[in-house]
Design a protein around this motif. Sequence first.
Motif, PDB file in Angstrom:
ATOM      1  N   LYS A 104      31.153   1.284   5.856  1.00  4.43           N
ATOM      2  CA  LYS A 104      32.254   1.562   4.927  1.00  4.43           C
ATOM      3  C   LYS A 104      32.746   2.997   5.098  1.00  4.43           C
ATOM      4  O   LYS A 104      33.946   3.254   5.114  1.00  4.43           O
ATOM      5  CB  LYS A 104      31.792   1.307   3.494  1.00  4.43           C
ATOM      6  CG  LYS A 104      32.863   1.568   2.454  1.00  4.43           C
ATOM      7  CD  LYS A 104      32.426   1.141   1.066  1.00  4.43           C
ATOM      8  CE  LYS A 104      31.307   1.979   0.574  1.00  4.43           C
ATOM      9  NZ  LYS A 104      30.923   1.745  -0.816  1.00  4.43           N
ATOM     10  N   GLU A 105      31.817   3.930   5.269  1.00  3.43           N
ATOM     11  CA  GLU A 105      32.205   5.330   5.438  1.00  3.43           C
ATOM     12  C   GLU A 105      32.893   5.564   6.781  1.00  3.43           C
ATOM     13  O   GLU A 105      33.818   6.367   6.879  1.00  3.43           O
ATOM     14  CB  GLU A 105      30.995   6.242   5.279  1.00  3.43           C
ATOM     15  CG  GLU A 105      30.437   6.248   3.868  1.00  3.43           C
ATOM     16  CD  GLU A 105      31.484   6.571   2.813  1.00  3.43           C
ATOM     17  OE1 GLU A 105      32.307   7.497   3.015  1.00  3.43           O
ATOM     18  OE2 GLU A 105      31.486   5.892   1.774  1.00  3.43           O
ATOM     19  N   ARG A 106      32.446   4.865   7.810  1.00  3.01           N
ATOM     20  CA  ARG A 106      33.114   4.978   9.114  1.00  3.01           C
ATOM     21  C   ARG A 106      34.552   4.494   9.009  1.00  3.01           C
ATOM     22  O   ARG A 106      35.471   5.121   9.542  1.00  3.01           O
ATOM     23  CB  ARG A 106      32.359   4.172  10.164  1.00  3.01           C
ATOM     24  CG  ARG A 106      31.079   4.821  10.599  1.00  3.01           C
ATOM     25  CD  ARG A 106      30.357   3.982  11.640  1.00  3.01           C
ATOM     26  NE  ARG A 106      29.151   4.646  12.067  1.00  3.01           N
ATOM     27  CZ  ARG A 106      28.002   4.040  12.284  1.00  3.01           C
ATOM     28  NH1 ARG A 106      27.898   2.733  12.140  1.00  3.01           N
ATOM     29  NH2 ARG A 106      26.951   4.727  12.671  1.00  3.01           N
ATOM     30  N   ALA A 107      34.756   3.359   8.332  1.00  2.00           N
ATOM     31  CA  ALA A 107      36.111   2.819   8.150  1.00  2.00           C
ATOM     32  C   ALA A 107      36.964   3.781   7.323  1.00  2.00           C
ATOM     33  O   ALA A 107      38.141   3.993   7.620  1.00  2.00           O
ATOM     34  CB  ALA A 107      36.041   1.445   7.485  1.00  2.00           C
ATOM     35  N   ARG A 108      36.369   4.376   6.309  1.00  2.00           N
ATOM     36  CA  ARG A 108      37.086   5.332   5.460  1.00  2.00           C
ATOM     37  C   ARG A 108      37.505   6.557   6.270  1.00  2.00           C
ATOM     38  O   ARG A 108      38.628   7.048   6.149  1.00  2.00           O
ATOM     39  CB  ARG A 108      36.200   5.744   4.289  1.00  2.00           C
ATOM     40  CG  ARG A 108      36.900   6.674   3.308  1.00  2.00           C
ATOM     41  CD  ARG A 108      36.015   7.018   2.143  1.00  2.00           C
ATOM     42  NE  ARG A 108      35.869   5.827   1.317  1.00  2.00           N
ATOM     43  CZ  ARG A 108      34.952   5.689   0.375  1.00  2.00           C
ATOM     44  NH1 ARG A 108      34.080   6.653   0.133  1.00  2.00           N
ATOM     45  NH2 ARG A 108      34.889   4.596  -0.347  1.00  2.00           N
ATOM     46  N   LEU A 109      36.606   7.071   7.122  1.00  2.00           N
ATOM     47  CA  LEU A 109      36.928   8.215   7.966  1.00  2.00           C
ATOM     48  C   LEU A 109      38.045   7.863   8.946  1.00  2.00           C
ATOM     49  O   LEU A 109      38.992   8.645   9.124  1.00  2.00           O
ATOM     50  CB  LEU A 109      35.684   8.681   8.727  1.00  2.00           C
ATOM     51  CG  LEU A 109      35.909   9.820   9.725  1.00  2.00           C
ATOM     52  CD1 LEU A 109      36.424  11.071   9.032  1.00  2.00           C
ATOM     53  CD2 LEU A 109      34.624  10.095  10.491  1.00  2.00           C
ATOM     54  N   GLN A 110      37.949   6.700   9.567  1.00  2.00           N
ATOM     55  CA  GLN A 110      38.980   6.274  10.515  1.00  2.00           C
ATOM     56  C   GLN A 110      40.345   6.173   9.840  1.00  2.00           C
ATOM     57  O   GLN A 110      41.346   6.652  10.378  1.00  2.00           O
ATOM     58  CB  GLN A 110      38.614   4.920  11.141  1.00  2.00           C
ATOM     59  CG  GLN A 110      39.572   4.476  12.223  1.00  2.00           C
ATOM     60  CD  GLN A 110      39.574   5.386  13.425  1.00  2.00           C
ATOM     61  OE1 GLN A 110      38.525   5.704  13.963  1.00  2.00           O
ATOM     62  NE2 GLN A 110      40.738   5.854  13.829  1.00  2.00           N
ATOM     63  N   LYS A 111      40.368   5.594   8.638  1.00  2.00           N
ATOM     64  CA  LYS A 111      41.635   5.464   7.906  1.00  2.00           C
ATOM     65  C   LYS A 111      42.199   6.834   7.544  1.00  2.00           C
ATOM     66  O   LYS A 111      43.402   7.074   7.671  1.00  2.00           O
ATOM     67  CB  LYS A 111      41.451   4.622   6.647  1.00  2.00           C
ATOM     68  CG  LYS A 111      42.758   4.395   5.887  1.00  2.00           C
ATOM     69  CD  LYS A 111      42.549   3.574   4.660  1.00  2.00           C
ATOM     70  CE  LYS A 111      43.812   3.325   3.873  1.00  2.00           C
ATOM     71  NZ  LYS A 111      44.819   4.326   3.835  1.00  2.00           N
ATOM     72  N   ALA A 112      41.344   7.743   7.113  1.00  2.00           N
ATOM     73  CA  ALA A 112      41.800   9.092   6.757  1.00  2.00           C
ATOM     74  C   ALA A 112      42.413   9.792   7.963  1.00  2.00           C
ATOM     75  O   ALA A 112      43.453  10.451   7.847  1.00  2.00           O
ATOM     76  CB  ALA A 112      40.642   9.906   6.189  1.00  2.00           C
ATOM     77  N   MET A 113      41.796   9.648   9.122  1.00  2.00           N
ATOM     78  CA  MET A 113      42.331  10.277  10.337  1.00  2.00           C
ATOM     79  C   MET A 113      43.643   9.620  10.765  1.00  2.00           C
ATOM     80  O   MET A 113      44.589  10.309  11.166  1.00  2.00           O
ATOM     81  CB  MET A 113      41.313  10.211  11.483  1.00  2.00           C
ATOM     82  CG  MET A 113      40.046  11.004  11.232  1.00  2.00           C
ATOM     83  SD  MET A 113      40.362  12.767  10.924  1.00  2.00           S
ATOM     84  CE  MET A 113      39.760  12.894   9.250  1.00  2.00           C
ATOM     85  N   ASP A 114      43.716   8.297  10.650  1.00  2.00           N
ATOM     86  CA  ASP A 114      44.956   7.587  10.972  1.00  2.00           C
ATOM     87  C   ASP A 114      46.086   8.015  10.037  1.00  2.00           C
ATOM     88  O   ASP A 114      47.209   8.260  10.477  1.00  2.00           O
ATOM     89  CB  ASP A 114      44.759   6.065  10.882  1.00  2.00           C
ATOM     90  CG  ASP A 114      43.876   5.513  11.978  1.00  2.00           C
ATOM     91  OD1 ASP A 114      43.602   6.239  12.971  1.00  2.00           O
ATOM     92  OD2 ASP A 114      43.434   4.352  11.838  1.00  2.00           O
ATOM     93  N   ASP A 115      45.777   8.119   8.740  1.00  2.00           N
ATOM     94  CA  ASP A 115      46.779   8.532   7.765  1.00  2.00           C
ATOM     95  C   ASP A 115      47.244   9.964   8.023  1.00  2.00           C
ATOM     96  O   ASP A 115      48.430  10.272   7.925  1.00  2.00           O
ATOM     97  CB  ASP A 115      46.222   8.430   6.340  1.00  2.00           C
ATOM     98  CG  ASP A 115      46.016   6.978   5.892  1.00  2.00           C
ATOM     99  OD1 ASP A 115      46.508   6.058   6.592  1.00  2.00           O
ATOM    100  OD2 ASP A 115      45.346   6.773   4.851  1.00  2.00           O
TER     101      ASP A 115
END
Length: 122
Positions: A104-115
């Motif tokens: 979940k944290e990996r997905a959250r980090l990826q989304k933050a970087m994409d955003d």
Amino acid sequence: MALKWIEILTGSLEQKKQYKQNVARMEALPAPYAAAAKAMHRYFLYQGGVEDGDTMVRMLGDLVDMWERAAVDGTPVADIVGDDPVDFAETFTLAYGGKRWIDKERARLQKAMDDAAKEQGS
């Protein structure tokens, strides 16, 4: 009906029963196998991060099976874990796959970087 409601709140009661049985088996191991199994179990709880109860119960059961066989055979602990017990424990947990809390944290980090990249117009 009440049992289903309780399990929704607490998780599977059968999993909890199996978990406790495996812990009892682990505690019944002779020294030094019990100490080695307990140390690995503790490490699994911190490092493994397994969210799925079935996976955790299966992993602990396999861990206890391994140490029970080693105790019966008289296999030295060092022969089981090798020179790097941390690597052994991490490899052991990776063999079980399953969903882990860090996913979940990996997905959250990826989304933050994409955003952040979209915000810059990249």
